[in-house]
Design a protein around this motif. Sequence first.
Motif, PDB file in Angstrom:
ATOM      1  N   PHE A   1      40.499 -12.715  -6.094  1.00 21.34           N
ATOM      2  CA  PHE A   1      39.913 -14.094  -6.426  1.00 21.34           C
ATOM      3  C   PHE A   1      41.036 -15.033  -6.083  1.00 21.34           C
ATOM      4  CE2 PHE A   1      40.787 -12.078 -10.311  1.00 21.34           C
ATOM      5  CZ  PHE A   1      41.682 -12.883 -10.840  1.00 21.34           C
ATOM      6  N   GLY A   2      40.589 -16.406  -6.179  1.00 18.99           N
ATOM      7  CA  GLY A   2      41.822 -17.402  -6.096  1.00 18.99           C
ATOM      8  C   GLY A   2      42.408 -17.835  -4.871  1.00 18.99           C
ATOM      9  N   GLY A   3      43.653 -17.987  -4.696  1.00 23.21           N
ATOM     10  CA  GLY A   3      44.362 -18.342  -3.602  1.00 23.21           C
ATOM     11  C   GLY A   3      44.232 -19.635  -3.555  1.00 23.21           C
ATOM     12  N   GLY A   4      44.600 -20.288  -2.104  1.00 26.15           N
ATOM     13  CA  GLY A   4      45.048 -21.668  -1.802  1.00 26.15           C
ATOM     14  C   GLY A   4      46.253 -21.837  -2.294  1.00 26.15           C
TER      15      GLY A   4
ATOM     16  N   GLN B   1      37.576 -18.017 -19.260  1.00 20.38           N
ATOM     17  CA  GLN B   1      37.757 -18.775 -20.572  1.00 20.38           C
ATOM     18  C   GLN B   1      39.165 -18.471 -21.015  1.00 20.38           C
ATOM     19  OE1 GLN B   1      36.341 -21.616 -21.313  1.00 20.38           O
ATOM     20  NE2 GLN B   1      37.959 -21.712 -22.629  1.00 20.38           N
ATOM     21  N   ALA B   2      39.286 -17.021 -21.541  1.00 22.27           N
ATOM     22  CA  ALA B   2      40.404 -16.559 -22.272  1.00 22.27           C
ATOM     23  C   ALA B   2      41.758 -16.518 -21.518  1.00 22.27           C
ATOM     24  CB  ALA B   2      40.255 -15.136 -22.433  1.00 22.27           C
ATOM     25  N   GLU B   3      41.717 -16.236 -20.122  1.00 22.56           N
ATOM     26  CA  GLU B   3      42.756 -16.268 -19.396  1.00 22.56           C
ATOM     27  C   GLU B   3      43.307 -17.758 -19.338  1.00 22.56           C
ATOM     28  OE1 GLU B   3      44.034 -13.520 -19.034  1.00 22.56           O
ATOM     29  OE2 GLU B   3      45.528 -13.903 -17.603  1.00 22.56           O
TER      30      GLU B   3
ATOM     31  N   ALA C   1      54.902 -28.390 -16.184  1.00 24.20           N
ATOM     32  CA  ALA C   1      53.568 -27.769 -16.715  1.00 24.20           C
ATOM     33  C   ALA C   1      52.586 -27.881 -15.904  1.00 24.20           C
ATOM     34  CB  ALA C   1      53.406 -28.377 -18.042  1.00 24.20           C
ATOM     35  N   CYS C   2      52.152 -28.990 -15.085  1.00 28.09           N
ATOM     36  CA  CYS C   2      51.074 -29.088 -14.260  1.00 28.09           C
ATOM     37  C   CYS C   2      51.327 -28.220 -13.153  1.00 28.09           C
ATOM     38  CB  CYS C   2      51.067 -30.465 -13.695  1.00 28.09           C
ATOM     39  SG  CYS C   2      49.604 -31.129 -12.968  1.00 28.09           S
ATOM     40  N   SER C   3      52.001 -28.035 -12.450  1.00 27.04           N
ATOM     41  CA  SER C   3      52.488 -27.090 -11.263  1.00 27.04           C
ATOM     42  C   SER C   3      52.245 -25.631 -11.745  1.00 27.04           C
ATOM     43  CB  SER C   3      53.853 -27.317 -10.799  1.00 27.04           C
ATOM     44  OG  SER C   3      54.127 -26.504  -9.738  1.00 27.04           O
ATOM     45  N   TYR C   4      52.683 -25.288 -13.042  1.00 25.79           N
ATOM     46  CA  TYR C   4      52.745 -23.850 -13.481  1.00 25.79           C
ATOM     47  C   TYR C   4      51.201 -23.695 -13.662  1.00 25.79           C
ATOM     48  CZ  TYR C   4      52.738 -20.264 -17.245  1.00 25.79           C
ATOM     49  OH  TYR C   4      52.549 -19.185 -17.781  1.00 25.79           O
ATOM     50  N   VAL C   5      50.469 -24.401 -14.405  1.00 27.26           N
ATOM     51  CA  VAL C   5      49.163 -24.358 -14.810  1.00 27.26           C
ATOM     52  C   VAL C   5      48.391 -23.969 -13.410  1.00 27.26           C
ATOM     53  CG1 VAL C   5      47.081 -25.120 -15.710  1.00 27.26           C
ATOM     54  CG2 VAL C   5      49.160 -25.173 -16.998  1.00 27.26           C
ATOM     55  N   ILE C   6      48.403 -24.822 -12.353  1.00 30.03           N
ATOM     56  CA  ILE C   6      47.528 -24.494 -11.325  1.00 30.03           C
ATOM     57  C   ILE C   6      47.980 -23.278 -10.644  1.00 30.03           C
ATOM     58  CG2 ILE C   6      48.903 -26.208  -9.700  1.00 30.03           C
ATOM     59  CD1 ILE C   6      45.085 -25.553  -9.523  1.00 30.03           C
ATOM     60  N   ASP C   7      49.164 -22.971 -10.499  1.00 31.42           N
ATOM     61  CA  ASP C   7      49.478 -21.677  -9.859  1.00 31.42           C
ATOM     62  C   ASP C   7      49.006 -20.660 -10.754  1.00 31.42           C
ATOM     63  OD1 ASP C   7      51.072 -23.086  -8.117  1.00 31.42           O
ATOM     64  OD2 ASP C   7      53.090 -22.758  -8.636  1.00 31.42           O
ATOM     65  N   GLU C   8      49.427 -20.812 -12.097  1.00 28.54           N
ATOM     66  CA  GLU C   8      48.693 -19.283 -12.900  1.00 28.54           C
ATOM     67  C   GLU C   8      47.161 -19.348 -12.780  1.00 28.54           C
ATOM     68  OE1 GLU C   8      50.764 -17.064 -14.531  1.00 28.54           O
ATOM     69  OE2 GLU C   8      52.092 -18.079 -13.146  1.00 28.54           O
ATOM     70  N   VAL C   9      46.541 -20.493 -12.745  1.00 28.67           N
ATOM     71  CA  VAL C   9      44.915 -20.338 -12.728  1.00 28.67           C
ATOM     72  C   VAL C   9      44.543 -19.690 -11.479  1.00 28.67           C
ATOM     73  CG1 VAL C   9      43.035 -21.843 -12.498  1.00 28.67           C
ATOM     74  CG2 VAL C   9      44.729 -22.189 -14.431  1.00 28.67           C
TER      75      VAL C   9
ATOM     76  N   ALA D   1      46.008 -17.794  -9.539  1.00 31.23           N
ATOM     77  CA  ALA D   1      46.399 -16.204  -9.533  1.00 31.23           C
ATOM     78  C   ALA D   1      45.790 -15.243 -10.421  1.00 31.23           C
ATOM     79  CB  ALA D   1      47.971 -15.932 -10.100  1.00 31.23           C
ATOM     80  N   ARG D   2      45.288 -15.936 -11.837  1.00 24.47           N
ATOM     81  CA  ARG D   2      44.899 -14.864 -13.088  1.00 24.47           C
ATOM     82  C   ARG D   2      43.514 -15.267 -13.518  1.00 24.47           C
ATOM     83  NH1 ARG D   2      49.768 -16.402 -16.985  1.00 24.47           N
ATOM     84  NH2 ARG D   2      47.894 -15.644 -18.322  1.00 24.47           N
ATOM     85  N   VAL D   3      43.081 -16.449 -13.039  1.00 26.97           N
ATOM     86  CA  VAL D   3      41.434 -16.748 -13.720  1.00 26.97           C
ATOM     87  C   VAL D   3      40.493 -16.208 -12.659  1.00 26.97           C
ATOM     88  CG1 VAL D   3      39.977 -18.507 -14.367  1.00 26.97           C
ATOM     89  CG2 VAL D   3      42.463 -18.829 -14.933  1.00 26.97           C
ATOM     90  N   PRO D   4      39.877 -15.536 -13.176  1.00 24.22           N
ATOM     91  CA  PRO D   4      38.969 -14.854 -12.235  1.00 24.22           C
ATOM     92  C   PRO D   4      37.543 -15.746 -11.814  1.00 24.22           C
ATOM     93  CG  PRO D   4      38.427 -13.929 -14.405  1.00 24.22           C
ATOM     94  CD  PRO D   4      39.514 -14.775 -14.559  1.00 24.22           C
ATOM     95  N   ILE D   5      37.844 -16.232 -10.791  1.00 26.11           N
ATOM     96  CA  ILE D   5      36.831 -17.309 -10.234  1.00 26.11           C
ATOM     97  C   ILE D   5      36.929 -17.027  -8.598  1.00 26.11           C
ATOM     98  CG2 ILE D   5      36.221 -19.671  -9.884  1.00 26.11           C
ATOM     99  CD1 ILE D   5      37.736 -20.914 -12.433  1.00 26.11           C
ATOM    100  N   TRP D   6      35.607 -16.807  -8.089  1.00 25.02           N
ATOM    101  CA  TRP D   6      35.581 -16.597  -6.853  1.00 25.02           C
ATOM    102  C   TRP D   6      35.089 -17.842  -5.978  1.00 25.02           C
ATOM    103  CZ3 TRP D   6      34.699 -13.245 -10.732  1.00 25.02           C
ATOM    104  CH2 TRP D   6      35.301 -11.810 -10.650  1.00 25.02           C
ATOM    105  N   LYS D   7      35.360 -17.987  -4.779  1.00 25.38           N
ATOM    106  CA  LYS D   7      35.008 -19.004  -4.017  1.00 25.38           C
ATOM    107  C   LYS D   7      34.126 -18.460  -2.488  1.00 25.38           C
ATOM    108  CE  LYS D   7      38.502 -21.081  -2.020  1.00 25.38           C
ATOM    109  NZ  LYS D   7      39.638 -21.886  -1.928  1.00 25.38           N
ATOM    110  N   LYS D   8      33.096 -19.077  -2.365  1.00 25.76           N
ATOM    111  CA  LYS D   8      32.498 -18.844  -1.003  1.00 25.76           C
ATOM    112  C   LYS D   8      32.501 -20.073  -0.288  1.00 25.76           C
ATOM    113  CE  LYS D   8      28.275 -16.304   0.525  1.00 25.76           C
ATOM    114  NZ  LYS D   8      26.977 -15.999  -0.190  1.00 25.76           N
ATOM    115  N   GLU D   9      32.797 -19.681   0.915  1.00 27.36           N
ATOM    116  CA  GLU D   9      32.816 -21.023   1.806  1.00 27.36           C
ATOM    117  C   GLU D   9      31.550 -20.945   2.703  1.00 27.36           C
ATOM    118  OE1 GLU D   9      37.622 -21.596   2.649  1.00 27.36           O
ATOM    119  OE2 GLU D   9      36.631 -20.675   3.970  1.00 27.36           O
ATOM    120  N   HIS D  10      30.874 -22.387   2.730  1.00 26.14           N
ATOM    121  CA  HIS D  10      29.781 -22.471   3.633  1.00 26.14           C
ATOM    122  C   HIS D  10      30.314 -23.269   4.820  1.00 26.14           C
ATOM    123  CE1 HIS D  10      26.870 -20.920   0.666  1.00 26.14           C
ATOM    124  NE2 HIS D  10      27.499 -21.125  -0.069  1.00 26.14           N
TER     125      HIS D  10
END
Lengths: 89, 146
Positions: free
Chosen positions: A85-88, B56-58, B106-114, B116-125
């Motif tokens: 998951f993730g990426g970008g 949420q936890a991550e 901090a802003c850069s750290y958070v978006i990079d970690e999110v 890599a680590r927050v389980p959110i999948w993305k489907k492209e249409h």
Amino acid sequence: MAEAAHGSARQIKVLYFAGLRETRGDPEEVVSTAAGTPAALYRELAARHGFPAVPEGMKVAVNDEIADWQTALASGDTVVFLTPFGGGR
Amino acid sequence: MRFALSSAPLDPAALARDTHRSAAGALVTFEGWIRDHNEGRGVTALEYEAYGPLAQAEGERIALAAEERFDVEAVRCVHRVGRLVVGEIAVWVGASAAHREAAFGACSYVIDEVKARVPIWKKEHYADGSSKWTAPGRPAPAARGT
């Protein structure tokens, strides 16, 4: 399977997301399995539902926390297989 | 709560106000927008699906770690779930600090970690009507965004 001895079946709740959910056709199921680890459980479910072989970067969560593929499973556990998951950038 | 999933559109101005503190001379924000193309294909919509409890936890752990690692006043992150169309904001990160360097870090750290680590999948249409779940980590010839 050798590990499928009588009396060793565990009730495991499996949640599916994204591609696996679509392949499975359901967001969750409760499986009665002799699989003692997430790795064994995935092999069993992959064979049953036609999931891909473990994709590079796939992770597993047990009871809402990332877990090792060799964690011992117990009845009542909830397992989620996390395809990449993730990426970008 | 430092991290949240939202099925409703994000309000960047309100989020910025919530993240700012009177001791902060700097507020750095990142907005990830739905773009009309990816890897050479026209994109019309994206679908985000989260494993809620772990996401949420991550996310909370990441924001908390950012507050500990950087000299900041506050860190917030909100990620959309559901179907989004081009021009919508998919993820918002804000960090406020007395001085800008910590806020940028901090802003850069958070978006990079999110990512890599927050389980959110993305489907492209795609514009041609097809769709696919995207997988990260593949080197791409062109720059990729959210």
